[in-house]
Design an enzyme around this catalytic site. Structure first.
Site, mmCIF file in Angstrom:
data_model
loop_
_atom_site.group_PDB
_atom_site.id
_atom_site.type_symbol
_atom_site.label_atom_id
_atom_site.label_comp_id
_atom_site.label_asym_id
_atom_site.label_seq_id
_atom_site.Cartn_x
_atom_site.Cartn_y
_atom_site.Cartn_z
ATOM 1 N N LYS A 286 41.298 -0.574 4.484
ATOM 2 C CA LYS A 286 42.424 -1.462 4.820
ATOM 3 C C LYS A 286 42.778 -1.233 6.282
ATOM 4 O O LYS A 286 43.114 -0.124 6.682
ATOM 5 C CB LYS A 286 43.639 -1.155 3.934
ATOM 6 C CG LYS A 286 44.931 -1.836 4.421
ATOM 7 C CD LYS A 286 46.139 -1.540 3.523
ATOM 8 C CE LYS A 286 47.440 -2.070 4.142
ATOM 9 N NZ LYS A 286 48.632 -1.781 3.327
ATOM 10 N N LYS A 298 60.213 -5.655 6.384
ATOM 11 C CA LYS A 298 60.632 -4.283 6.096
ATOM 12 C C LYS A 298 61.908 -3.955 6.861
ATOM 13 O O LYS A 298 62.176 -4.543 7.912
ATOM 14 C CB LYS A 298 59.537 -3.301 6.557
ATOM 15 C CG LYS A 298 58.274 -3.315 5.730
ATOM 16 C CD LYS A 298 57.258 -2.321 6.278
ATOM 17 C CE LYS A 298 55.976 -2.309 5.456
ATOM 18 N NZ LYS A 298 56.142 -1.844 4.071
ATOM 19 N N ASP A 309 49.061 1.670 9.427
ATOM 20 C CA ASP A 309 48.666 1.008 8.183
ATOM 21 C C ASP A 309 47.188 0.590 8.224
ATOM 22 O O ASP A 309 46.714 -0.130 7.355
ATOM 23 C CB ASP A 309 49.584 -0.196 7.944
ATOM 24 C CG ASP A 309 49.681 -0.569 6.468
ATOM 25 O OD1 ASP A 309 49.323 0.273 5.618
ATOM 26 O OD2 ASP A 309 50.112 -1.695 6.173
ATOM 27 N N ASP A 368 54.825 -8.458 1.744
ATOM 28 C CA ASP A 368 54.625 -7.060 2.141
ATOM 29 C C ASP A 368 53.562 -6.371 1.275
ATOM 30 O O ASP A 368 53.137 -5.268 1.582
ATOM 31 C CB ASP A 368 55.964 -6.309 2.056
ATOM 32 C CG ASP A 368 55.956 -5.007 2.823
ATOM 33 O OD1 ASP A 368 54.986 -4.777 3.581
ATOM 34 O OD2 ASP A 368 56.916 -4.226 2.670
ATOM 35 N N GLU A 370 50.494 -6.852 1.276
ATOM 36 C CA GLU A 370 49.431 -7.556 1.989
ATOM 37 C C GLU A 370 48.099 -6.826 1.948
ATOM 38 O O GLU A 370 47.050 -7.455 2.084
ATOM 39 C CB GLU A 370 49.851 -7.778 3.458
ATOM 40 C CG GLU A 370 49.598 -6.608 4.426
ATOM 41 C CD GLU A 370 50.355 -5.334 4.082
ATOM 42 O OE1 GLU A 370 51.368 -5.422 3.343
ATOM 43 O OE2 GLU A 370 49.933 -4.250 4.524
ATOM 44 N N ARG A 372 46.421 -5.434 -0.432
ATOM 45 C CA ARG A 372 45.539 -5.866 -1.521
ATOM 46 C C ARG A 372 44.965 -7.249 -1.251
ATOM 47 O O ARG A 372 43.867 -7.560 -1.689
ATOM 48 C CB ARG A 372 46.314 -5.790 -2.854
ATOM 49 C CG ARG A 372 47.519 -6.683 -2.893
ATOM 50 C CD ARG A 372 48.523 -6.298 -3.984
ATOM 51 N NE ARG A 372 49.335 -5.124 -3.615
ATOM 52 C CZ ARG A 372 50.259 -4.592 -4.398
ATOM 53 N NH1 ARG A 372 50.484 -5.102 -5.587
ATOM 54 N NH2 ARG A 372 50.955 -3.539 -4.003
HETATM 55 N N1 BES Z 1 51.602 -0.446 4.080
HETATM 56 C C1 BES Z 1 52.491 -0.445 2.980
HETATM 57 C C2 BES Z 1 52.430 0.851 2.175
HETATM 58 C C3 BES Z 1 52.862 2.098 2.890
HETATM 59 C C4 BES Z 1 54.144 2.572 2.761
HETATM 60 C C5 BES Z 1 51.968 2.819 3.636
HETATM 61 C C6 BES Z 1 54.538 3.731 3.392
HETATM 62 C C7 BES Z 1 52.359 3.971 4.276
HETATM 63 C C8 BES Z 1 53.638 4.443 4.143
HETATM 64 C C9 BES Z 1 52.154 -1.608 2.045
HETATM 65 O O1 BES Z 1 51.615 -2.728 2.651
HETATM 66 C C10 BES Z 1 53.423 -2.035 1.408
HETATM 67 O O2 BES Z 1 54.271 -2.521 2.097
HETATM 68 N N2 BES Z 1 53.525 -1.849 0.098
HETATM 69 C C11 BES Z 1 54.695 -2.206 -0.622
HETATM 70 C C12 BES Z 1 54.246 -2.910 -1.883
HETATM 71 C C13 BES Z 1 55.343 -3.599 -2.614
HETATM 72 C C14 BES Z 1 55.847 -4.775 -1.809
HETATM 73 C C15 BES Z 1 54.823 -4.058 -3.949
HETATM 74 C C16 BES Z 1 55.437 -0.926 -0.956
HETATM 75 O O3 BES Z 1 54.794 0.090 -1.194
HETATM 76 O O4 BES Z 1 56.663 -0.961 -0.932
HETATM 77 ZN ZN ZN Z 2 50.606 -2.415 4.404
HETATM 78 MN MN MN Z 3 53.089 -4.075 3.346
#
Ligand code: BES
Ligand code: ZN
Ligand code: MN
Length: 521
Positions: A286, A298, A309, A368, A370, A372
């Protein structure tokens, strides 16, 4: 030779009114980090460093230590625990000697990571101490060639720093330790170090990519940096731009990318070190070069972390450096799905429906989620393109994995027990540890959508598992697939075993070890 930080802007950026800021960016005039010079010598002589280090297993203080060192070590409760150090002085044949003992812990399955930790502890102690050279005394024969290489790897990796954008360093911040002389190493230690050094270069490259801010590393410049670093290594590079991805029908990846002025890229790196015709092992990373969350934006606090990321893509790129550097006898393909997730007049909206390359449709409930969306199209593409038996993806996919596992293990998900066990073993042996989570139809159903084939998010519960279930919907029959959620591992808020605060380089050693154990010879 100075390397330009900013690429000339692409047509797409110019079309969207992005100015060419490259003239304002500083030039990177040196390699980042400290590259330690490692030399091998059969014996001590008058020119040997006066700082000497020995590596000591737990509860096994060598019998040949000078008396004052042995009693000092005991008095200060030095036991040889991994990462513990003791320092004493004695009068040697050529003058006073500063002798450091580094603990290597107990012998067991985590032997090599523990030896790396011993090396790293020496770096922590002496990097900015004013000492310029260290002799690693291996004459007692207690370390094998591979073990000596592990100590050196730890010394080197812990010395890596990210000083690229500092224009001044205080005196006490300046590294001084630049040379390690290995004295009396066993047969084969130099060869073992040459392979370990390739690994060090891979880990350092990953750290560099992950550390760079998002105004410097975006999809196209990520590709450019990889081209630079992989030139002449034998790794073949292929890049798909957005026009090609559109032809292939990668609607999910492109939906994420559409809110950014930066053009998304699919970077493909091929290392053909194995038998011609052998199906490659494929790693997919990713590479969200910045994740604002998109329209599902966010909160401001901590958003700067989302420059890393792209840690999965960084690990895959670093692993290619390592594998090519040691001429691994395996066919390996590394693929990075590179996009920037931005809110914009053209950004994707919550509720949009996209069609993936697989033909399945997705209702994008949360922009967010994204990662996947990027990975699913990359996974479909690699399966059709390479017909691999094994596909492993690495991704900073969910915040939930941080809640589950913190920063000790990455989360592992797989449709194959054999593959999962292979990765778990490689994780333990390399120090890039994994912990397996379940997959099941009950979790999968949480992704059902009222209007499309699936939603891109489940419920708030089991967030890391539903993310993995989403990816599994893109895995074709007969393909062994594993997903590593490395969101807790790619970045460290405090110094760790062999890294400083910041980018850890997680994943490079895991991939290298896994390829060694399962795809070579
Ligand atoms: N890049 C984030 C996940 C992340 C969080 C990586 C903290 C490193 C540190 C990912 O794209 C994300 O935003 N995931 C969301 C998913 C949710 C919207 C279902 C999350 O984990 O809150
Ligand atoms: Zn992300
Ligand atoms: Mn995200």
């Amino acid at each position: 030779m100075p390397i330009a930080l900013c690429d000339p802007n692409s047509q797409r950026q110019l079309d969207r009114g992005v100015f060419d800021l490259s003239t304002l960016c500083p030039d990177r005039t040196s390699m980042t980090g400290v590259t330690m010079k490692i030399a091998f010598s059969p014996a001590f002589d008058a020119n040997s460093p006066r700082l000497v280090a020995r590596v000591v297993a737990k509860g096994d203080l060598p019998g040949d230590l000078p008396a004052i060192i042995a009693s000092g070590a005991e008095a200060s409760r030095f036991s040889g625990k991994a990462g513990q150090t003791f320092e004493g002085f004695y009068e040697g044949d050529n003058g006073p000697v500063r002798l450091a003992l580094a603990g290597a812990g107990e012998k067991g399955s985590e032997r090599l990571p523990q030896l790396e930790k011993a090396g790293a502890a020496l770096t922590t102690k002496f990097l900015t101490s004013g000492e310029t050279a260290l002799a690693l005394d291996c004459r007692d024969g207690s370390l094998s060639a591979a073990e000596v290489a592990a100590v050196l790897l730890g010394l080197r990796l812990r010395a890596w720093r990210w000083d690229t954008y500092r224009t001044k360093l205080r005196d006490e911040q300046k590294p001084t330790l630049a040379e390690v002389v290995v004295v009396g190493a066993p047969e084969g230690a130099e060869a073992a170090w040459n392979e370990a050094e390739a690994l060090a270069r891979g880990v350092e490259f990953t750290r560099e990519l992950v550390s760079e801010p998002a105004n410097v590393i975006y999809p196209e410049s990520f590709v450019e940096r990889c081209r630079e670093r992989l030139a002449g290594t034998g790794v073949e590079i292929e890049v798909l731009g957005e026009a090609e991805m559109e032809k292939l029908g990668m609607g999910a990846l492109l939906g994420v990318s559409q809110g950014s002025v930066r053009e998304g890229q699919l970077l493909v790196m091929k290392w053909n070190g194995g038998k011609a015709g052998d199906a490659p092992t494929v790693f997919v990373g990713k590479g969200v070069t910045f994740d604002t969350g998109g329209i599902s934006i966010k909160p401001a606090a901590g958003m700067e972390d989302m420059k890393w990321d792209m840690g999965g893509a960084g690990a895959v790129a670093g692993a290619m450096v390592a594998l090519a550097g040691r001429k691994a006898k395996a066919n390996v393909v590394g693929v990075c799905g590179l996009v920037e997730n931005m809110p914009d007049g053209n950004a994707q909206r919550p509720g949009d429906v996209v069609t993936t390359m697989s033909g399945q449709t997705v209702e994008v409930i949360n922009t967010d989620a994204e990662g996947r969306l990027v990975l699913c199209d990359a996974l479909t593409w690699v399966q059709r393109e390479f017909k691999p038996k094994t596909v492993v993806d690495l991704a900073t996919l969910t915040g939930a994995i941080l809640i589950s596992l913190g920063s000790e293990h990455a989360g592992l998900f797989s449709n194959s027990d054999d593959l999962a066990n292979g990765l778990l073993a490689a994780g333990t042996a390399s120090g890039d540890k994994l912990w397996r989570f379940p997959l099941s139809p009950a979790y999968d159903r949480l992704l059902d959508s009222a209007i499309a084939d699936m939603k891109n998010v489940g419920t708030r519960m089991a967030g890391s598992i539903t993310a993995a279930q989403y990816l599994q919907r893109y895995i074709e029959d007969g393909v062994n697939w594993a997903h590593c959620d490395i969101a807790g591992m790619a970045w460290a808020d405090k110094p760790g075993a062999t890294w400083d605060k910041g980018a850890t380089g997680y994943g490079v050693r895991l991939i290298d070890r896994f390829v060694r154990d399962t795809a070579e010879g």
